[in-house]
Design a protein around this motif. Structure first.
Motif, mmCIF file in Angstrom:
data_model
loop_
_atom_site.group_PDB
_atom_site.id
_atom_site.type_symbol
_atom_site.label_atom_id
_atom_site.label_comp_id
_atom_site.label_asym_id
_atom_site.label_seq_id
_atom_site.Cartn_x
_atom_site.Cartn_y
_atom_site.Cartn_z
ATOM 1 N N VAL A 37 -81.813 -8.577 -14.786
ATOM 2 C CA VAL A 37 -81.113 -8.400 -16.060
ATOM 3 C C VAL A 37 -81.752 -9.271 -17.148
ATOM 4 O O VAL A 37 -81.999 -8.804 -18.273
ATOM 5 C CB VAL A 37 -79.607 -8.730 -15.909
ATOM 6 N N CYS A 40 -85.012 -7.866 -18.198
ATOM 7 C CA CYS A 40 -84.797 -6.665 -19.000
ATOM 8 C C CYS A 40 -84.436 -7.041 -20.440
ATOM 9 O O CYS A 40 -84.965 -6.460 -21.393
ATOM 10 C CB CYS A 40 -83.691 -5.835 -18.349
ATOM 11 N N LEU A 41 -83.561 -8.043 -20.590
ATOM 12 C CA LEU A 41 -83.166 -8.486 -21.931
ATOM 13 C C LEU A 41 -84.370 -9.065 -22.678
ATOM 14 O O LEU A 41 -84.606 -8.747 -23.852
ATOM 15 C CB LEU A 41 -82.056 -9.531 -21.842
ATOM 16 N N GLY A 44 -86.501 -6.400 -23.734
ATOM 17 C CA GLY A 44 -85.903 -5.679 -24.849
ATOM 18 C C GLY A 44 -86.238 -6.305 -26.187
ATOM 19 O O GLY A 44 -86.552 -5.597 -27.150
ATOM 20 N N LEU A 70 -88.232 -2.009 -16.841
ATOM 21 C CA LEU A 70 -87.112 -1.144 -17.220
ATOM 22 C C LEU A 70 -87.002 -1.056 -18.742
ATOM 23 O O LEU A 70 -86.889 0.026 -19.323
ATOM 24 C CB LEU A 70 -85.796 -1.694 -16.651
ATOM 25 N N ALA A 71 -87.048 -2.220 -19.390
ATOM 26 C CA ALA A 71 -86.913 -2.261 -20.850
ATOM 27 C C ALA A 71 -88.087 -1.561 -21.528
ATOM 28 O O ALA A 71 -87.916 -0.782 -22.477
ATOM 29 C CB ALA A 71 -86.823 -3.716 -21.318
ATOM 30 N N ARG A 72 -89.284 -1.826 -21.013
ATOM 31 C CA ARG A 72 -90.470 -1.227 -21.607
ATOM 32 C C ARG A 72 -90.439 0.294 -21.466
ATOM 33 O O ARG A 72 -90.769 1.028 -22.405
ATOM 34 C CB ARG A 72 -91.702 -1.800 -20.887
ATOM 35 N N VAL A 74 -87.811 2.252 -21.185
ATOM 36 C CA VAL A 74 -86.804 2.816 -22.077
ATOM 37 C C VAL A 74 -87.335 2.904 -23.511
ATOM 38 O O VAL A 74 -87.185 3.924 -24.185
ATOM 39 C CB VAL A 74 -85.501 1.976 -22.006
ATOM 40 N N LYS A 75 -88.005 1.848 -23.954
ATOM 41 C CA LYS A 75 -88.543 1.858 -25.318
ATOM 42 C C LYS A 75 -89.590 2.955 -25.486
ATOM 43 O O LYS A 75 -89.580 3.696 -26.480
ATOM 44 C CB LYS A 75 -89.173 0.501 -25.641
ATOM 45 N N TYR B 132 -77.499 -2.691 -12.186
ATOM 46 C CA TYR B 132 -77.330 -3.575 -13.341
ATOM 47 C C TYR B 132 -78.604 -3.692 -14.171
ATOM 48 O O TYR B 132 -78.531 -3.917 -15.380
ATOM 49 C CB TYR B 132 -76.775 -4.930 -12.898
ATOM 50 N N GLY B 133 -79.745 -3.511 -13.508
ATOM 51 C CA GLY B 133 -80.986 -3.441 -14.267
ATOM 52 C C GLY B 133 -80.984 -2.229 -15.181
ATOM 53 O O GLY B 133 -81.273 -2.325 -16.378
ATOM 54 N N THR B 136 -78.513 -2.562 -18.085
ATOM 55 C CA THR B 136 -79.081 -3.375 -19.165
ATOM 56 C C THR B 136 -80.080 -2.556 -19.975
ATOM 57 O O THR B 136 -80.113 -2.635 -21.210
ATOM 58 C CB THR B 136 -79.783 -4.621 -18.582
ATOM 59 N N SER B 137 -80.885 -1.743 -19.275
ATOM 60 C CA SER B 137 -81.912 -0.974 -19.982
ATOM 61 C C SER B 137 -81.293 0.096 -20.877
ATOM 62 O O SER B 137 -81.830 0.413 -21.933
ATOM 63 C CB SER B 137 -82.898 -0.357 -18.986
ATOM 64 N N ILE B 140 -80.255 -1.686 -24.050
ATOM 65 C CA ILE B 140 -81.458 -1.960 -24.838
ATOM 66 C C ILE B 140 -81.980 -0.681 -25.482
ATOM 67 O O ILE B 140 -82.341 -0.656 -26.666
ATOM 68 C CB ILE B 140 -82.540 -2.613 -23.953
ATOM 69 N N TYR B 144 -82.365 -0.016 -29.410
ATOM 70 C CA TYR B 144 -83.722 0.292 -29.884
ATOM 71 C C TYR B 144 -83.733 1.620 -30.641
ATOM 72 O O TYR B 144 -84.347 1.738 -31.705
ATOM 73 C CB TYR B 144 -84.670 0.340 -28.679
#
Lengths: 118, 152
Positions: A37, A40-41, A44, A70-72, A74-75, B132-133, B136-137, B140, B144
């Motif tokens: 998590v 990921c934040l 983000g 995960l964050a990358r 999604v973006k 949970y990963g 969170t995504s 985000i 975004y």
């Protein structure tokens, strides 16, 4: 130089995990969830990406690196396909890792038997 | 006799006070060494693939997959347990720990069958990590997306 950075940064992230295990009552499972998590934040807000550029595998191999992916993902997918990318990006980017873990876990279960408990 | 009791008590208090800390220090050194070495190993795979002309992102993914393979294999033959006992978080925090969290219950619960044993138990730890990963995504991703709308 990249090897030294990978060693130092990767090692330090593990030390943070070790301190959490020894000093708090958090179970390893909770720590894994927390690390993903947090990664990921940080991914983000764009911090982890630069961190990964710097430390290489030292940043991407520890579990916050999984969160960063995960964050990358999604973006990138939001850029490509708009709001739908929110649903598709995370798993798309981490598909290889998750799929490999399931594949090799399944193969391990087929090939090996649990050790008898002493 | 009272005296010796007191000293015993005090001694055990002193032990309680000092040994957890020194244990933590030793544990941290081991975690640092094992975790660092795992990352160096992964980096070596990346560098080797880059020299072969593989694209950076693919090299990084292949390196992770290799580590997942090795961790699952070591879990199957029962060696990963020893590595985790020695290295603690050093073995658990890298992607090897995720692979172990999938493979260990898969092997362990084989006796409960391949559906509710292997298939279900493999996600005992990996499940929450993914849930949970992903959650969170999503957050985000939505933020975004909103920023992009406002910005563009």
């Amino acid at each position: 130089m990249i090897f030294l950075k990978a060693f130092l940064i990767g090692g330090l992230i593990c030390v943070i995990g070790q301190i959490l295990i020894d000093k708090t009552k958090l179970t390893p499972a909770r720590i894994l969830v927390m690390f993903v998590v947090i990664g990921c934040l940080l991914g983000g807000i764009g911090v982890y990406g630069r961190f990964a550029e710097f430390a290489g595998a030292g940043a991407t191999i520890p579990l916050p690196g999984f969160g960063y992916l995960l964050a990358r993902g999604v973006k990138e997918e939001v850029n490509r396909s708009g709001l739908l990318g929110v649903l598709t990006g995370g798993l798309k980017m981490t598909a290889a890792g998750i799929s490999a873990a399931v594949l090799f876990g399944l193969l391990a279960a087929v090939a090996f038997n649990p050790k008898a408990k002493e | 006799m009272d005296n010796s009791n007191i000293t015993k008590e005090r001694f055990s208090q002193m032990v309680d006070k000092s040994s957890p800390n020194s244990n933590i220090f030793t544990n941290c050194c081991k975690a640092f060494a094992i975790g660092g070495l795992i990352c160096v190993f992964a980096q070596a795979i990346i560098q080797w693939l880059l020299r072969m002309g593989v694209e950076k992102d693919i090299a990084s993914t292949l390196s992770s997959v290799s580590l997942i393979f090795l961790a699952s294999l070591l879990t199957g033959i029962g060696v990963f347990d020893n590595l985790a006992k020695f290295g603690g978080a050093g073995a658990i925090v890298p992607i090897t720990g995720f692979a172990n969290a999938v493979a260990a219950p898969a092997v362990e619960f084989k006796k409960e069958g391949f559906i509710f044993g292997v298939g279900a138990k493999m996600f005992v730890i990996a499940g929450p990590v993914i849930v949970y990963g992903l959650a969170t995504s999503w957050v985000i991703g939505i933020i975004y997306w909103l920023f992009n709308r406002i910005g563009g």
